[in-house]
Design a protein around this motif. Sequence first.
Motif, PDB file in Angstrom:
ATOM      1  N   LEU A 183     -40.333  25.152  11.587  1.00 23.93           N
ATOM      2  CA  LEU A 183     -40.925  24.541  10.399  1.00 23.93           C
ATOM      3  C   LEU A 183     -40.709  23.040  10.472  1.00 23.93           C
ATOM      4  O   LEU A 183     -39.695  22.595  11.008  1.00 23.93           O
ATOM      5  N   THR A 184     -41.636  22.285   9.917  1.00 18.02           N
ATOM      6  CA  THR A 184     -41.337  20.878   9.690  1.00 18.02           C
ATOM      7  C   THR A 184     -41.056  20.742   8.200  1.00 18.02           C
ATOM      8  O   THR A 184     -41.703  21.386   7.368  1.00 18.02           O
ATOM      9  N   LEU A 185     -40.050  19.937   7.893  1.00 18.65           N
ATOM     10  CA  LEU A 185     -39.542  19.832   6.521  1.00 18.65           C
ATOM     11  C   LEU A 185     -39.556  18.389   6.053  1.00 18.65           C
ATOM     12  O   LEU A 185     -39.114  17.497   6.780  1.00 18.65           O
TER      13      LEU A 185
ATOM     14  N   VAL B 260     -46.401  17.994  -1.191  1.00 20.08           N
ATOM     15  CA  VAL B 260     -47.694  18.524  -1.632  1.00 20.08           C
ATOM     16  C   VAL B 260     -47.706  20.043  -1.518  1.00 20.08           C
ATOM     17  O   VAL B 260     -48.089  20.757  -2.449  1.00 20.08           O
ATOM     18  N   GLU B 261     -47.275  20.548  -0.380  1.00 16.63           N
ATOM     19  CA  GLU B 261     -47.365  21.980  -0.101  1.00 16.63           C
ATOM     20  C   GLU B 261     -46.569  22.819  -1.102  1.00 16.63           C
ATOM     21  O   GLU B 261     -46.998  23.911  -1.470  1.00 16.63           O
ATOM     22  N   VAL B 262     -45.425  22.298  -1.552  1.00 13.28           N
ATOM     23  CA  VAL B 262     -44.599  23.081  -2.479  1.00 13.28           C
ATOM     24  C   VAL B 262     -45.152  23.062  -3.908  1.00 13.28           C
ATOM     25  O   VAL B 262     -44.575  23.668  -4.799  1.00 13.28           O
TER      26      VAL B 262
ATOM     27  N   VAL C 190     -43.901  31.247   2.670  1.00 15.55           N
ATOM     28  CA  VAL C 190     -42.786  30.666   3.439  1.00 15.55           C
ATOM     29  C   VAL C 190     -41.530  31.511   3.255  1.00 15.55           C
ATOM     30  O   VAL C 190     -40.838  31.830   4.229  1.00 15.55           O
ATOM     31  N   LYS C 191     -41.236  31.890   2.005  1.00 12.69           N
ATOM     32  CA  LYS C 191     -40.044  32.719   1.748  1.00 12.69           C
ATOM     33  C   LYS C 191     -40.148  34.043   2.487  1.00 12.69           C
ATOM     34  O   LYS C 191     -39.157  34.520   3.066  1.00 12.69           O
TER      35      LYS C 191
ATOM     36  N   SER D 262     -37.200  15.480  -0.072  1.00  5.95           N
ATOM     37  CA  SER D 262     -37.562  16.246  -1.265  1.00  5.95           C
ATOM     38  C   SER D 262     -36.389  17.084  -1.760  1.00  5.95           C
ATOM     39  O   SER D 262     -35.643  17.674  -0.978  1.00  5.95           O
ATOM     40  N   ARG D 263     -36.248  17.147  -3.071  1.00  4.44           N
ATOM     41  CA  ARG D 263     -35.210  17.972  -3.701  1.00  4.44           C
ATOM     42  C   ARG D 263     -35.809  19.270  -4.239  1.00  4.44           C
ATOM     43  O   ARG D 263     -35.215  19.939  -5.063  1.00  4.44           O
ATOM     44  N   ASN D 264     -37.003  19.611  -3.769  1.00  5.68           N
ATOM     45  CA  ASN D 264     -37.647  20.850  -4.205  1.00  5.68           C
ATOM     46  C   ASN D 264     -36.740  22.042  -3.899  1.00  5.68           C
ATOM     47  O   ASN D 264     -36.114  22.092  -2.841  1.00  5.68           O
ATOM     48  N   PRO D 265     -36.658  23.020  -4.824  1.00  4.12           N
ATOM     49  CA  PRO D 265     -35.773  24.176  -4.608  1.00  4.12           C
ATOM     50  C   PRO D 265     -36.028  24.925  -3.289  1.00  4.12           C
ATOM     51  O   PRO D 265     -35.080  25.357  -2.641  1.00  4.12           O
ATOM     52  N   LEU D 266     -37.300  25.060  -2.873  1.00  2.00           N
ATOM     53  CA  LEU D 266     -37.592  25.751  -1.608  1.00  2.00           C
ATOM     54  C   LEU D 266     -36.976  24.993  -0.432  1.00  2.00           C
ATOM     55  O   LEU D 266     -36.324  25.585   0.433  1.00  2.00           O
ATOM     56  N   LEU D 267     -37.159  23.687  -0.404  1.00  2.00           N
ATOM     57  CA  LEU D 267     -36.589  22.893   0.692  1.00  2.00           C
ATOM     58  C   LEU D 267     -35.066  22.941   0.672  1.00  2.00           C
ATOM     59  O   LEU D 267     -34.429  23.048   1.720  1.00  2.00           O
ATOM     60  N   GLN D 268     -34.479  22.901  -0.510  1.00  2.00           N
ATOM     61  CA  GLN D 268     -33.018  22.990  -0.598  1.00  2.00           C
ATOM     62  C   GLN D 268     -32.535  24.357  -0.110  1.00  2.00           C
ATOM     63  O   GLN D 268     -31.529  24.443   0.601  1.00  2.00           O
ATOM     64  N   ASP D 269     -33.253  25.427  -0.466  1.00  6.16           N
ATOM     65  CA  ASP D 269     -32.891  26.774   0.000  1.00  6.16           C
ATOM     66  C   ASP D 269     -32.961  26.868   1.520  1.00  6.16           C
ATOM     67  O   ASP D 269     -32.076  27.436   2.154  1.00  6.16           O
TER      68      ASP D 269
END
Length: 181
Positions: A135-137, A112-114, A123-124, A141-148
């Motif tokens: 952070l809690t992750l 949701v947050e992304v 976040v960045k 999720s395969r979202n680009p931010l989480l992958q980064d």
Amino acid sequence: MITDIKIGITGLPGAGKTKTLLRVIEMLSTEELKIGGMINQPIMDGRRKVGFAVCDIVSKENQIFAHIDIESRIMEGKMGVDLPKFESIAVGAIRNACELCDVIVIDEVGKVEVESQPFIDAVKFALDVGKPMILTLHKKSRNPLLQDIRRRDDVRILEVTPTNRNLLPHKIIRLMNGENM
């Protein structure tokens, strides 16, 4: 002395990511550190989760941003999500923590947050501030931010499980104190 380590706590839904994070915050608060950022708190109706509120750790200001009574194109299970309400607390809380606090907390970088670009930007920004961060992750999720975040050399990812959830806060404190594990 706290190092500027960045720790990502991951795990399946209900594993205890936020509970682990809250326990770490409790343990750190005895060390006279200023802890800031945001936490998502479940809203319960008896035993049933009916929503989430986002809370600024420093100001204690909070806002319900996901609830079964909210209509939205963005859904978290049966809960509608109001991104502007989420952003109204989360983004400022993260930015203030970057500037004014010793430890930055972000709960949670999830599906949701992304959906929120201002949140992603905050976040960045926080990841590049030279301060300790927890952070809690979202686990899958395969979202680009989480992958980064997962790919970063300066982020240590730890998974909460039913087996380790009571010991993990102690491990995180040791890591933050620079003890190699």
